[in-house]
Design a protein around this motif. Sequence first.
Motif, PDB file in Angstrom:
ATOM      1  N   ARG A   1      11.205   9.655  -6.651  1.00 25.79           N
ATOM      2  CA  ARG A   1      11.045  10.735  -5.678  1.00 25.79           C
ATOM      3  C   ARG A   1       9.569  10.918  -5.417  1.00 25.79           C
ATOM      4  N   THR A   2       9.206  11.213  -4.176  1.00 27.39           N
ATOM      5  CA  THR A   2       7.790  11.416  -3.867  1.00 27.39           C
ATOM      6  C   THR A   2       7.653  12.446  -2.760  1.00 27.39           C
ATOM      7  N   SER A   3       6.448  12.942  -2.577  1.00 27.53           N
ATOM      8  CA  SER A   3       6.154  13.871  -1.494  1.00 27.53           C
ATOM      9  C   SER A   3       4.985  13.329  -0.684  1.00 27.53           C
ATOM     10  N   VAL A   4       5.114  13.416   0.616  1.00 34.76           N
ATOM     11  CA  VAL A   4       4.040  13.053   1.538  1.00 34.76           C
ATOM     12  C   VAL A   4       3.766  14.286   2.382  1.00 34.76           C
ATOM     13  N   GLU A   5       2.575  14.859   2.182  1.00 31.11           N
ATOM     14  CA  GLU A   5       2.261  16.173   2.752  1.00 31.11           C
ATOM     15  C   GLU A   5       3.344  17.150   2.301  1.00 31.11           C
TER      16      GLU A   5
ATOM     17  N   GLN B   1       0.827  -1.204   0.000  1.00 31.09           N
ATOM     18  CA  GLN B   1       0.000   0.000   0.000  1.00 31.09           C
ATOM     19  C   GLN B   1       0.864   1.259   0.000  1.00 31.09           C
ATOM     20  N   ALA B   2       1.933   1.242   0.816  1.00 29.31           N
ATOM     21  CA  ALA B   2       2.839   2.397   0.859  1.00 29.31           C
ATOM     22  C   ALA B   2       3.506   2.594  -0.495  1.00 29.31           C
TER      23      ALA B   2
ATOM     24  N   PRO C   1       8.397  -7.020  -1.293  1.00 27.67           N
ATOM     25  CA  PRO C   1       9.060  -5.717  -1.321  1.00 27.67           C
ATOM     26  C   PRO C   1       9.373  -5.184   0.076  1.00 27.67           C
ATOM     27  N   TYR C   2      10.441  -4.408   0.137  1.00 25.41           N
ATOM     28  CA  TYR C   2      10.738  -3.578   1.304  1.00 25.41           C
ATOM     29  C   TYR C   2      11.111  -2.199   0.779  1.00 25.41           C
ATOM     30  N   ILE C   3      10.976  -1.195   1.640  1.00 22.58           N
ATOM     31  CA  ILE C   3      11.150   0.196   1.216  1.00 22.58           C
ATOM     32  C   ILE C   3      12.194   0.878   2.090  1.00 22.58           C
ATOM     33  N   VAL C   4      13.112   1.590   1.461  1.00 18.63           N
ATOM     34  CA  VAL C   4      14.014   2.485   2.180  1.00 18.63           C
ATOM     35  C   VAL C   4      13.747   3.891   1.649  1.00 18.63           C
ATOM     36  N   ALA C   5      13.327   4.778   2.536  1.00 12.64           N
ATOM     37  CA  ALA C   5      12.989   6.150   2.164  1.00 12.64           C
ATOM     38  C   ALA C   5      14.004   7.106   2.773  1.00 12.64           C
TER      39      ALA C   5
ATOM     40  N   ILE D   1      12.801   7.402  -2.702  1.00 11.28           N
ATOM     41  CA  ILE D   1      12.326   6.063  -2.367  1.00 11.28           C
ATOM     42  C   ILE D   1      13.109   5.012  -3.145  1.00 11.28           C
ATOM     43  N   SER D   2      13.551   3.981  -2.447  1.00 13.88           N
ATOM     44  CA  SER D   2      14.169   2.820  -3.088  1.00 13.88           C
ATOM     45  C   SER D   2      13.440   1.572  -2.612  1.00 13.88           C
TER      46      SER D   2
END
Length: 371
Positions: free
Chosen positions: A65-69, A38-39, A84-88, A75-76
């Motif tokens: 690249r992303t923006s949250v608020e 979901q993320a 999946p796993y996420i490193v931000a 993001i990788s």
Amino acid sequence: MGASDIMLKNQQPPTINIDGNWKRMEKYQKLTDSDIHQAMYSCHPNKKEEDVKAQLMATGALNYRTSVEDHAFRISVGLQSGNPYIVARPIPRTIPSLDELNMLPPRPSTSGRLVNPVDTLRDLALRKKGIVIVTGQTGSGKSTTLAAMINHINVTRQTHIITIEDPIEFIHRDRQSFFNQREVGPHDDVPSFEHGVEQAMRQAPGVILIGEIRNRATMQAALQAAETGHMVFCTLHTRDVPSTLQRVFSMFPGPDRDQIAVQFASTVVAVISQQLVPKAHPHTGGRGRQLVAEILVANDAVRVNLRKNDKNLETMLRDAGNRESDAGNLQMDRELARAVHLGLISEDAARLFAVQDNFEKTLTEVKGGTL
């Protein structure tokens, strides 16, 4: 909390990296596989879940690249056992000035005049042609240093600046200069770094920033751009200046090496290698890490050695740093020892980050005031 990275992983709570140390945020629930998906989907520029999943499965990775608020992130996404796993990595909202990079304070040269590392970066940023390579391991602050140098250009002179990045990190606003920031990717602004450089050369840039040199083709394109009168800034994942020079030459084995040695020697302006070292007193001196940099500014003697593809690159750097005409040069282990002497980092930390075997001798010489 000042985290440099945030990891989202199945069956773990969110985990953050502060000053090089990973910490589980136990107050949060453990994440599920559904949470990770979901993320990943919600913040990807392509909102079609099937397209994002197909790209991830085809390549095993996503970078964007992303923006949250009002927070921006690099993001990788990777795969582990098919999941999946996420490193931000948070991207600072403001681009730091060169003075805000937290470099070591000025040092006296053998003539007694002060040599300021920030002034060296300032001078390099305003060169009109050639190539400057900023190097260091992942998380060493290369992108931040480059952003500060490019920002210095932006506020001091008028030129056209093209950046080629994967993904775009710092967003530059037109001030004195004019920006076009291009993202690399199969469905983005340009398919590859080398294509981006080749296209940029047709668009009247004064400055070209290449987010990362990953292969021979990109290195060739960067050198060609510098050779034809452009100012090129780029990064490499190498630990120090000698290994950077060796890496450049190793991209061109066989008969091409001598030609590249001549081309590189004629275009290189400087190589900057940096590390972020834990501070000795984070509570009294401020939480964080100390930037320690090694700098080789090319002069005639350096260029001669490069044309010869001289193998003794460490000696070349040490000698360049000792000569009066090269007062802007810095050598990594000497700067680490100076940071210890200034009380900014511990001896143990300096030993851990030292790049040569004779660091104890360097540390003793700095303590004794001979360097």
